[in-house]
Design a protein around this motif. Structure first.
Motif, PDB file in Angstrom:
ATOM      1  N   GLU A  34       0.810  -1.220   0.000  1.00  0.00           N
ATOM      2  CA  GLU A  34       0.000   0.000   0.000  1.00  0.00           C
ATOM      3  C   GLU A  34       0.841   1.266   0.000  1.00  0.00           C
ATOM      4  O   GLU A  34       0.346   2.351  -0.344  1.00  0.00           O
ATOM      5  N   THR A  35       2.118   1.166   0.354  1.00  0.00           N
ATOM      6  CA  THR A  35       2.973   2.362   0.385  1.00  0.00           C
ATOM      7  C   THR A  35       3.956   2.416  -0.788  1.00  0.00           C
ATOM      8  O   THR A  35       4.939   3.145  -0.735  1.00  0.00           O
ATOM      9  N   LEU A  36       3.687   1.668  -1.859  1.00  0.00           N
ATOM     10  CA  LEU A  36       4.614   1.620  -2.993  1.00  0.00           C
ATOM     11  C   LEU A  36       4.874   3.010  -3.570  1.00  0.00           C
ATOM     12  O   LEU A  36       5.988   3.324  -3.995  1.00  0.00           O
ATOM     13  N   TYR A  37       3.856   3.859  -3.592  1.00  0.00           N
ATOM     14  CA  TYR A  37       3.988   5.186  -4.202  1.00  0.00           C
ATOM     15  C   TYR A  37       4.130   6.286  -3.132  1.00  0.00           C
ATOM     16  O   TYR A  37       3.710   7.422  -3.331  1.00  0.00           O
ATOM     17  N   ASP A  38       4.745   5.959  -2.051  1.00  0.00           N
ATOM     18  CA  ASP A  38       4.941   6.877  -0.928  1.00  0.00           C
ATOM     19  C   ASP A  38       5.659   8.150  -1.381  1.00  0.00           C
ATOM     20  O   ASP A  38       6.633   8.101  -2.141  1.00  0.00           O
TER      21      ASP A  38
END
Length: 543
Positions: free
Chosen positions: A225-229
């Motif tokens: 869920e944090t791949l595009y942080d």
């Protein structure tokens, strides 16, 4: 029918003798030193072991250790980088005391290691696989180790008896074969043994066995869920680290695009980074290379077509993440198979009941969390490491422990299990009481310190205190920043709450506890400065 007294007496006497004999056998077994099989992979994230999570991969053989023993959910490292982590494991001391603070500093070979102590206590000892530093490990009757990082295909080995050798095959399989061969042909049955079975996989550049390419190069994996942080809510360190999958991976060595295509599309934009591809894939013989090309040439061709049609940064990140997971997890498939072979051998030869089997990694790893690969940070995915331990008769099958254990504890644990005195200067704590379910009086907080900056991936120097609930971090050297995370409410560590008034009391207590840990483990500002000065000029450190 009434049994005659003589027969009854004889039966009773036989029963007493039988019980006594069995009791004596049980006592003898209980007093026998356990064999130890220490299994460690390189950069194996806990997220990629199905005993922890089955979202990415099934690891049925590694899971067998958890099913028959104890799974630690808060196991961690003291310094998340390869060689220093291994030095901590061998010495039972933090990096600042054993001297191996980063991959560049030499290991102090005068340090006593726990395999030396086991050997002195009568254990037969052997090491096969990746040590990462030093060519002549002390305390081993036999060893065959990879030079440095080693190679995935047709690797070289440094051996105790044969000198340097080159073997044809896949590194994970070869290390497993060496391990099994030693158990079958060189183990002395009258002695307890300590065996280090150490995998190179799944270390970068992530090249799976050829047999796993048909499956893993075709698989699609769920994105974290944090791949595009975008790193909002965090400090300078997260924003400036150079471990982003899109920006910092190499297109040829890591993503396996052919060098000619990388140059044609100008993907590296001035970076000369094809050497990883050439170094690793160049080791394949013609037959192996033909098989390899069957799967990676179509990947390159397909990417070229998509890229020319247009791919924005989000599409490129998504593509690179899938390529990363396909190769990384493909490497783990062979590790799991090898672990299964070793476990099967122990069981089939009656060794499993008196053998401690420990599975771990030299640290955790980012599998796209926060857009990252690699490790180094005290942030969760690189700080936390898998730890599974099976010890029949001591650990109840299926047990789970949540306490703050560290790789610092491995040396005193295994020495204690073997009945060998733990040296006073070892800083770890024995996990044997935890194995037995005695969880009181164990450490409440772990200490962490990372040093390699400036350097590869540019993760800033920092030290930290970590409890089951909170994490307080101090980034220093070229910054002076503090971060505080609520591990229960914010498991993804997306919001630094250091300046949040609601956490003022917690922050104050953690500061006090961190100061106490620094004193306990003999770390200090003076030592920090000493290692900064010994590291040389900043421009010389970044590699």
């Amino acid at each position: 029918m009434k049994i005659p007294h003589s027969i009854s007496f004889a039966f009773s006497l036989s029963l007493v003798l039988l019980v006594t004999a069995c009791g004596g056998a049980d006592e003898k077994k209980a007093n026998k030193q356990p064999n130890i099989v220490f299994i460690m992979s390189d950069d194996h994230a806990y997220q990629a072991i199905s005993a922890y999570s089955d979202k990415l991969i099934e690891t049925p053989n590694i899971d067998r250790i958890a099913e028959g023993g104890m799974k630690f959910t808060n196991a961690s490292v003291t310094n998340s980088i390869c060689a220093p982590s291994r030095a901590v494991i061998l010495t039972g001391k933090h990096s600042h005391l054993n001297g191996k603070i980063d991959n560049n500093f030499p290991f102090d070979t005068t340090q006593m290691t726990f395999p030396q102590l086991l050997q002195q206590a009568g254990y037969q000892t052997a090491m096969f696989g990746k040590l990462h530093f030093g060519n002549n490990p002390k305390g081993f009757d036999e060893f065959k180790i990879l030079p440095g990082q080693g190679s995935y295909y047709n690797p070289d080995f440094i051996t105790k008896k044969e000198g340097k050798i080159t073997l044809t095959g896949y590194v994970t399989d070869l290390i497993t074969d060496m391990t099994l061969n030693w158990l079958k042909t060189e183990r002395e049955p009258e002695k307890p043994f300590f065996l280090m079975y150490l995998h190179k996989a799944p270390h970068r550049e992530w090249l799976p066995a050829l047999r796993h390419l048909p499956e893993y190069t075709k698989r699609t994996f769920p994105e974290p869920e944090t791949l595009y942080d975008d790193y909002e809510g965090r400090g300078t360190a997260a924003k400036t680290a150079e471990m982003n999958i899109l920006k910092h991976m190499f297109w040829a060595g890591d993503s396996k695009l052919y060098p000619a295509l990388v140059e044609k599309l100008n993907l590296e934009k001035g970076r000369n980074t094809i050497k990883g591809f050439e170094r690793e894939v160049g080791r394949l013989n013609p037959e192996q290379r033909a098989e390899w090309d069957k799967y990676y040439q179509p990947i390159s061709d397909d990417f070229e077509e998509k890229y020319k049609k247009g791919m924005d940064d989000r599409a490129l990140m998504a593509w690179r993440y899938q390529r990363y997971m396909q190769d990384y997890l493909g490497c783990i498939a062979a590790v799991d198979e090898g672990v299964g072979e070793v476990l099967d051998y122990l069981k089939e030869n009656g060794l499993d009941e008196n053998t401690i089997v420990m599975y771990t990694s030299d640290q955790g790893f980012y599998l796209g969390e926060h857009g990252w690969f690699d490790k180094r940070f005290v942030y969760e995915e690189s700080f936390r490491t898998p730890l599974l331990v099976r010890w029949p008769g001591v650990i109840k099958p299926g047990a789970v422990n949540t306490q703050m254990v560290q790789n610092l504890d491995f040396a005193p644990t295994l020495l204690t299990a073997a009945g060998v005195k733990v040296p006073d200067d070892m800083q770890g704590e024995s996990l044997v009481p935890l194995f037995e379910g005695k969880t009181e009086n164990f450490r409440k907080a772990a200490y962490y310190h990372y040093y390699e900056y400036p350097g590869v991936h540019m993760a800033k120097r920092h030290y930290a205190i970590v409890t089951e609930d909170y994490k307080l971090i101090h980034f220093y050297y070229d910054v002076d920043e503090w971060e505080l995370y609520d591990r229960k409410k914010d498991p993804n560590e997306m919001k630094n709450v250091y300046d949040d008034p609601a956490y003022a009391d917690i922050r104050a207590k953690l500061h006090k506890d961190l100061d106490a840990l620094r004193v306990k483990y003999k770390d200090s500002k003076e030592l920090d400065q000493t290692y900064i000065e010994k590291s040389g000029k900043p421009e010389d450190r970044k590699q």
